[in-house]
Design an enzyme around this catalytic site. Structure first.
Site, mmCIF file in Angstrom:
data_model
loop_
_atom_site.group_PDB
_atom_site.id
_atom_site.type_symbol
_atom_site.label_atom_id
_atom_site.label_comp_id
_atom_site.label_asym_id
_atom_site.label_seq_id
_atom_site.Cartn_x
_atom_site.Cartn_y
_atom_site.Cartn_z
ATOM 1 N N CYS A 36 0.876 -1.126 -0.155
ATOM 2 C CA CYS A 36 -0.029 0.005 0.151
ATOM 3 C C CYS A 36 0.946 1.190 0.090
ATOM 4 O O CYS A 36 1.736 1.338 0.878
ATOM 5 C CB CYS A 36 -0.914 -0.028 1.263
ATOM 6 S SG CYS A 36 -1.837 1.326 1.497
ATOM 7 N N CYS A 39 0.596 3.312 3.331
ATOM 8 C CA CYS A 39 1.433 2.773 4.364
ATOM 9 C C CYS A 39 2.968 2.969 4.245
ATOM 10 O O CYS A 39 3.619 3.442 5.375
ATOM 11 C CB CYS A 39 0.922 1.087 4.331
ATOM 12 S SG CYS A 39 -0.748 0.920 4.778
#
Length: 117
Positions: A36, A39
């Site tokens: 991600c 993230c």
């Protein structure tokens, strides 16, 4: 305190009993990095903030992209109901008392969020 990392055997209910005060829900690591991009964007700040003596956190990986996108993903269910990663949940006595739910919120508010009681 350093960050701790949950292994894949921990179940969502047991997470409520961990001694850590913050649970950081991240995408899983694929090909050496978090899949991600949000993230990855907060990862260095999270490491910095949780390296302080008064901060403790447990990183939980929600799965690879296809696992996370499945509505039946265990972290999308009770008791966590995570809708997006990264998400940071603050616990007190095993109960949720706050949450940061996206890259912008984490980048802007994490330091204050961790220091608040």
């Amino acid at each position: 305190m350093p960050l701790y990392y949950a292994d894949g055997s921990i179940d969502p209910i047991t997470l409520q009993t961990v001694p850590d005060h913050h649970i950081i829900f991240y995408s899983s690591v694929v090909d050496g990095q978090l899949w991600c991009p949000d993230c990855r964007a907060v990862e260095s700040l999270v490491k910095e903030v949780f390296s302080a003596d008064d901060a403790d956190g447990l990183v939980v990986y929600v799965g690879e992209r296809s696992q996370w996108k499945n509505p039946a993903n265990i972290y999308r269910q009770d008791p966590w109901k995570i809708t997006g990663v990264p998400t940071i949940v603050k616990l007190k006595d095993g109960k949720e008392v706050g949450r940061l739910v996206d890259e912008k919120e984490i980048l802007n508010d994490l330091k204050t969020f961790v220091k608040s009681s």
